[in-house]
Scaffold this active site. Structure first.
Site, mmCIF file in Angstrom:
data_model
loop_
_atom_site.group_PDB
_atom_site.id
_atom_site.type_symbol
_atom_site.label_atom_id
_atom_site.label_comp_id
_atom_site.label_asym_id
_atom_site.label_seq_id
_atom_site.Cartn_x
_atom_site.Cartn_y
_atom_site.Cartn_z
ATOM 1 N N CYS A 29 0.880 -0.902 0.003
ATOM 2 C CA CYS A 29 -0.333 -0.039 -0.192
ATOM 3 C C CYS A 29 0.949 1.307 -0.305
ATOM 4 O O CYS A 29 1.659 1.083 0.777
ATOM 5 C CB CYS A 29 -0.624 0.006 1.390
ATOM 6 S SG CYS A 29 -1.615 1.951 1.219
ATOM 7 N N CYS A 32 0.189 4.094 2.736
ATOM 8 C CA CYS A 32 0.520 3.467 4.038
ATOM 9 C C CYS A 32 1.628 3.787 3.964
ATOM 10 O O CYS A 32 2.316 4.205 5.322
ATOM 11 C CB CYS A 32 0.317 2.088 4.404
ATOM 12 S SG CYS A 32 -1.589 1.542 4.057
#
Length: 104
Positions: A29, A32
């Site tokens: 991600c 993230c």
């Protein structure tokens, strides 16, 4: 800042005497990875006042499912064993700090 597992969730989160912030994330991600330095800096800044944990949704799907994590990154805030708030997406450090400040 440590990773949370299903086995230690009750003790580390639900029974915590201080507020808990869980960063739900995954290695693949991009957003993230963008907020990770902010979360790590805030974990240091609020050490002893807020417990900051990371939950890899690929490694701990039971926890992610229990808290209806649909997109990542999601930051879930617990106080006295209950979810009190959450933030979704790659947010600026100031927004995350503001939310933590409202808990401590």
């Amino acid at each position: 800042m440590s990773a949370i597992t299903t086995g230690e969730f009750d003790e580390q989160v639900l029974q915590s005497p201080i507020p808990v912030l869980i960063d739900f994330w995954a290695a693949w991600c991009g957003p993230c990875r963008m907020i990770a330095p902010h979360v790590e800096a805030l974990a240091e800044e609020y050490s002893g006042k807020v417990r900051v944990l990371k939950c890899n949704v690929d490694e701990e799907p039971e926890i992610a499912q229990k808290y209806s994590i649909m997109s990542i990154p999601t930051l879930v805030f617990f106080k006295s064993g209950k979810v009190v708030d959450q933030l979704v997406g790659a947010l600026p450090k100031s927004k995350i700090k503001e939310k933590i400040d409202s808990l401590v």
